[in-house]
Design a protein around this motif. Structure first.
Motif, short mmCIF file in Angstrom:
data_model
loop_
_atom_site.label_atom_id
_atom_site.label_comp_id
_atom_site.label_asym_id
_atom_site.label_seq_id
_atom_site.Cartn_x
_atom_site.Cartn_y
_atom_site.Cartn_z
N ASN A 162 8.35 -24.74 -22.83
CA ASN A 162 8.14 -25.87 -23.72
C ASN A 162 6.68 -26.32 -23.65
OD1 ASN A 162 10.86 -26.02 -24.49
ND2 ASN A 162 11.36 -27.28 -22.71
N TYR A 164 5.50 -29.06 -24.79
CA TYR A 164 5.47 -30.47 -24.44
C TYR A 164 5.28 -30.66 -22.93
CZ TYR A 164 7.45 -34.78 -22.67
OH TYR A 164 7.66 -35.91 -21.95
N GLU A 208 14.07 -34.98 -30.18
CA GLU A 208 14.35 -34.25 -28.95
C GLU A 208 13.52 -32.98 -28.94
OE1 GLU A 208 18.48 -34.08 -27.59
OE2 GLU A 208 19.00 -35.29 -29.35
N LEU A 209 12.42 -33.03 -28.22
CA LEU A 209 11.42 -31.97 -28.29
C LEU A 209 11.94 -30.63 -27.79
CD1 LEU A 209 8.52 -34.17 -26.93
CD2 LEU A 209 9.25 -33.88 -29.30
N GLU A 214 7.55 -26.07 -31.73
CA GLU A 214 6.38 -26.81 -31.27
C GLU A 214 5.09 -26.11 -31.71
OE1 GLU A 214 7.17 -28.65 -27.04
OE2 GLU A 214 7.74 -26.53 -27.05
N TYR A 227 -0.41 -32.32 -31.24
CA TYR A 227 0.90 -31.78 -30.86
C TYR A 227 1.90 -32.11 -31.96
CZ TYR A 227 5.46 -31.29 -28.65
OH TYR A 227 6.76 -30.93 -28.39
N ALA A 229 6.02 -31.36 -33.27
CA ALA A 229 7.36 -30.82 -33.04
C ALA A 229 8.14 -31.00 -34.33
CB ALA A 229 8.06 -31.54 -31.89
N GLU A 235 10.19 -34.29 -38.16
CA GLU A 235 8.91 -33.80 -37.62
C GLU A 235 8.11 -34.96 -37.07
OE1 GLU A 235 4.94 -31.57 -39.39
OE2 GLU A 235 6.90 -31.11 -40.24
#
Length: 265
Positions: A162, A164, A208-209, A214, A227, A229, A235
């Motif tokens: 991920n 994030y 909810e990333l 991403e 950043y 997502a 979005e």
């Protein structure tokens, strides 16, 4: 499989926001910005390359073809932890000479994929994780030539992770109100925003990333972080400046409402 076009929403938002103006916030923002500029000189710079430096470093070879000759050759596209890359007869830096993007795309019922692109003034470098079990692909181009290496045994360590989580330290933000424009309705509001534990929230929408595609862009010699997502339904985009300061939030909720939030302080 969801489509992922991270630039579309952001571009539309910026155009829409420019039509709204600053309304009654202008006088207040002048005073705030003067203080912000003074504080900025004292803040340390954030190294946005550091979280991915070891994840992208490697020697990507395999079956290489140079064009336009169409010649098969033994070669490698080597990326060092500091972002410097080398190919036969050429070297440059992804950190200082390119805008670098990382795309983490989730697939239904399968492994997620990764694509890395560095685009400079006269070159590009592209890495793609293998989605067929045949290894990664690396491509270098400098007009009029390209070098393409397929089935590289060098895996991209970042694959499947991920994005994030790499930037959680910079992206995490405690609950706060930020000034937003409701695009379309042309209404302004102070909305609650927070970013923590893999979930971003803006007003009534949660993102909810860990379930979203991403996209990270390192801009201006890797001194600005963008950043994004996204899914087909919603979005969110967050932009941080070279000091790690939040400067923009753009979002589309599941209801279809689009928000543009230029953060002035």
């Amino acid at each position: 499989m969801s489509s992922f076009v991270p630039h579309t929403l952001l571009t539309a938002l910026l155009i829409s926001t420019s039509l709204v103006g600053c309304s009654d916030k202008k006088a207040e923002s002048v005073v705030v910005q003067e203080g912000a500029h003074a504080d900025a000189a004292e803040r340390p710079l954030v190294d946005y390359w550091k979280p991915v430096s070891a994840e992208l470093a490697g020697s990507y070879g395999g079956s290489c073809t140079s064009k336009p000759e169409g010649k098969q050759e033994a070669a490698n596209i080597v990326i060092a932890p500091d972002g410097k890359f080398t190919v036969p007869g050429y070297s440059n830096s992804l950190v200082t000479s390119a805008q670098t993007s990382l795309t983490h795309k989730r697939t239904e019922g399968g492994a997620s994929t990764l694509m890395v692109e560095g685009i400079g003034t006269d070159f590009f470098v592209k890495l793609s994780s293998g989605d067929d079990g045949q290894g990664s692909t690396a491509v270098f181009g400098k007009a009029p030539s390209t070098l393409s290496c397929e089935k590289s045994t060098q895996a991209i360590a970042l694959t499947g992770k991920n994005l994030y989580e790499l930037y959680a330290k910079q992206l995490d933000a405690a609950p706060r109100n930020i000034y937003c424009v409701k695009v379309g309705a042309l209404k302004t509001s102070d909305l609650n925003f927070q970013f923590s534990n893999g979930v971003a929230k803006l007003h009534d929408d949660s993102f909810e990333l860990g379930k979203m595609n991403e996209y990270v862009m390192l801009m201006n010699a890797s001194s600005v972080l963008s950043y994004t997502a996204s899914t087909d339904a919603d979005e969110i985009n967050v932009v941080l400046d070279k000091h790690g300061k939040l400067i923009s939030v753009q979002a589309k909720g599941k209801s279809g409402q689009v928000y543009s939030c230029p953060v002035e302080a």
